[in-house]
Design an enzyme around this catalytic site. Sequence first.
Site, PDB file in Angstrom:
ATOM      1  N   GLU A  94       1.057  -1.244   0.147  1.00 44.53           N
ATOM      2  CA  GLU A  94      -0.155   0.189  -0.136  1.00 44.53           C
ATOM      3  C   GLU A  94       0.798   1.161  -0.150  1.00 44.53           C
ATOM      4  O   GLU A  94       1.850   1.304   0.689  1.00 44.53           O
ATOM      5  CB  GLU A  94      -0.877   0.022   1.163  1.00 44.53           C
ATOM      6  CG  GLU A  94      -1.733  -1.072   1.574  1.00 44.53           C
ATOM      7  CD  GLU A  94      -2.680  -0.736   2.695  1.00 44.53           C
ATOM      8  OE1 GLU A  94      -3.082  -1.831   3.333  1.00 44.53           O
ATOM      9  OE2 GLU A  94      -2.720   0.291   3.156  1.00 44.53           O
ATOM     10  N   CYS A 107       3.394   8.502   1.293  1.00 46.64           N
ATOM     11  CA  CYS A 107       3.587   7.327   2.438  1.00 46.64           C
ATOM     12  C   CYS A 107       3.824   6.291   1.525  1.00 46.64           C
ATOM     13  O   CYS A 107       2.853   5.612   0.915  1.00 46.64           O
ATOM     14  CB  CYS A 107       2.510   7.453   3.259  1.00 46.64           C
ATOM     15  SG  CYS A 107       2.641   6.351   4.583  1.00 46.64           S
ATOM     16  N   CYS A 114       5.179  -7.189   8.179  1.00 46.23           N
ATOM     17  CA  CYS A 114       6.271  -6.826   9.014  1.00 46.23           C
ATOM     18  C   CYS A 114       6.433  -7.778  10.378  1.00 46.23           C
ATOM     19  O   CYS A 114       5.407  -8.576  10.602  1.00 46.23           O
ATOM     20  CB  CYS A 114       5.800  -5.349   9.783  1.00 46.23           C
ATOM     21  SG  CYS A 114       6.761  -4.755  10.794  1.00 46.23           S
ATOM     22  N   CYS A 118       3.964  -4.792  16.727  1.00 48.04           N
ATOM     23  CA  CYS A 118       3.233  -3.708  17.501  1.00 48.04           C
ATOM     24  C   CYS A 118       1.688  -4.168  17.825  1.00 48.04           C
ATOM     25  O   CYS A 118       1.056  -4.282  16.671  1.00 48.04           O
ATOM     26  CB  CYS A 118       3.333  -2.362  16.865  1.00 48.04           C
ATOM     27  SG  CYS A 118       5.006  -1.675  16.840  1.00 48.04           S
ATOM     28  N   CYS A 121      -1.001  -2.486  15.505  1.00 50.96           N
ATOM     29  CA  CYS A 121      -0.883  -1.967  14.098  1.00 50.96           C
ATOM     30  C   CYS A 121      -1.524  -3.228  13.361  1.00 50.96           C
ATOM     31  O   CYS A 121      -0.839  -4.615  13.398  1.00 50.96           O
ATOM     32  CB  CYS A 121       0.636  -2.001  13.925  1.00 50.96           C
ATOM     33  SG  CYS A 121       1.069  -1.707  12.293  1.00 50.96           S
ATOM     34  N   CYS A 335      -3.725   1.502   8.568  1.00 54.05           N
ATOM     35  CA  CYS A 335      -2.814   0.916   7.649  1.00 54.05           C
ATOM     36  C   CYS A 335      -2.631  -0.580   7.540  1.00 54.05           C
ATOM     37  O   CYS A 335      -2.688  -1.036   8.490  1.00 54.05           O
ATOM     38  CB  CYS A 335      -1.333   1.586   8.266  1.00 54.05           C
ATOM     39  SG  CYS A 335      -1.356   3.204   8.868  1.00 54.05           S
TER      40      CYS A 335
HETATM   41  N1  SAH Z   1       7.723   0.391  11.620  1.00 57.98           N
HETATM   42  C1  SAH Z   1       7.621   2.003  11.344  1.00 57.98           C
HETATM   43  C2  SAH Z   1       6.950   2.666  10.457  1.00 57.98           C
HETATM   44  C3  SAH Z   1       5.510   1.887  10.087  1.00 57.98           C
HETATM   45  S1  SAH Z   1       4.125   2.518  10.878  1.00 57.98           S
HETATM   46  C4  SAH Z   1       7.442   2.525  12.978  1.00 57.98           C
HETATM   47  O1  SAH Z   1       6.866   1.649  13.647  1.00 57.98           O
HETATM   48  O2  SAH Z   1       7.430   3.676  13.158  1.00 57.98           O
HETATM   49  C5  SAH Z   1       4.057   4.547  11.064  1.00 57.98           C
HETATM   50  C6  SAH Z   1       3.461   4.802  12.481  1.00 57.98           C
HETATM   51  O3  SAH Z   1       2.150   4.546  12.579  1.00 57.98           O
HETATM   52  C7  SAH Z   1       4.289   3.988  13.662  1.00 57.98           C
HETATM   53  O4  SAH Z   1       4.320   5.476  14.640  1.00 57.98           O
HETATM   54  C8  SAH Z   1       3.182   2.988  14.194  1.00 57.98           C
HETATM   55  O5  SAH Z   1       3.439   2.962  15.462  1.00 57.98           O
HETATM   56  C9  SAH Z   1       1.837   3.932  13.854  1.00 57.98           C
HETATM   57  N2  SAH Z   1       0.675   2.921  13.757  1.00 57.98           N
HETATM   58  C10 SAH Z   1       0.608   1.702  13.412  1.00 57.98           C
HETATM   59  N3  SAH Z   1      -0.537   1.285  13.352  1.00 57.98           N
HETATM   60  C11 SAH Z   1      -1.376   2.225  13.967  1.00 57.98           C
HETATM   61  C12 SAH Z   1      -2.765   2.485  14.181  1.00 57.98           C
HETATM   62  N4  SAH Z   1      -3.862   1.660  14.029  1.00 57.98           N
HETATM   63  N5  SAH Z   1      -3.060   3.669  14.837  1.00 57.98           N
HETATM   64  C13 SAH Z   1      -2.493   4.568  14.795  1.00 57.98           C
HETATM   65  N6  SAH Z   1      -1.006   4.652  14.623  1.00 57.98           N
HETATM   66  C14 SAH Z   1      -0.510   3.364  14.045  1.00 57.98           C
END
Ligand code: SAH
Length: 353
Positions: A94, A107, A114, A118, A121, A335
Amino acid sequence: MQEKLDVKSLTITELKELLIGWGEQPFRAEQMFRWMHAAKVRSFDDMTNLPKQLRERLNSECRFTKLKEAERLVSEEDGTSKFLFCLNDGQAVESVLMKYRHGNSVCISSQVGCRMGCRFCASTIGGLVRNLTASELLEQVYEIERISEETVSNVVVMGTGEPMDNYDNLVRFIRLISAKEGKNLSVRSITVSTCGILEGIGRLSEEGLPITLALSLHAPNDRIRKELMPTASLHSISELLAACDAYYEKTSRRITYEYSLIQGVNDSVSCAKELSELLSGRNCHVNLIPVNPVKEREFRKSKQEAIQNFKNILEKNRINVTIRREMGSDINAACGQLRRSYRENDIRNGEEE
Ligand code: SAH
């Protein structure tokens, strides 16, 4: 069978070496580079000032990386477009185009899936499939420019994947997209977001590439952070902040700290105060992101009042803070969810056959 050579991931110097090895004139390297990265042609055959026999050799021995648009969602609110692109091997990623008054921002994803895990996510749910090549990182930007006929002036590596887990291709991508013979994007217009891979932050500070670094903090202390992010068990917040301070020292680029606000988890007044103390005295920027609910998880977005309150407390403590503007909220599947629903369909269709 041997993988075909991915020439769009090569620097001019590397292209020169290749072409000299083929008995070609070295100046052909710059010609090729300009075709791929400035003119953004769609095939070797479009490189009309190369001799025919060179184009034939390129066609037979090299890969011309291209992405295929599989789906596009366009926001009726603000024109934000979300693209699902198919890669050569049938995987999908995406990318998002956001139009701001100050320019267009894209973006991009850094990996297919991944492995960072987290909890909030969606991108990490199916694990890591593979890294993206430098040319696949580039083509997300180039293909969006071709489709939209817009110029992209900012790139944020904040889509699916952990960029520091694909470090070499990430750095290669930054060098290629900023090359003056190519797209010539200012390195300062690139932001890379990491969940906190300490070694990557250290290495990046030595590359001489003054990009903006964003650290996904999401908690004011290690206890809460560990509940949200498995990688928090590898490095403490104090280690990460020290690495970010060193990055700032080296590059003079102000760090962005991302903080996703999750109801009842990290959005209390005491969390805001603890975060203020943690960041006090640092020339940084905090980006508050109301968490995007993921259907497989139970996390909820903080209430509007809690978000505002959190921001006010940081501001009172003289911390530079913004609440992320929700772009295209009508298409704002969290995302990674577009790719997931595409794969679910794929799997369902596969089962039916
Ligand atoms: N792996 C990297 C970049 C990808 S995520 C990182 O962790 O920074 C980009 C941002 O979106 C990160 O800050 C991540 O924690 C956040 N993110 C992921 N899922 C999310 C969600 N469901 N709601 C809000 N932020 C989210």
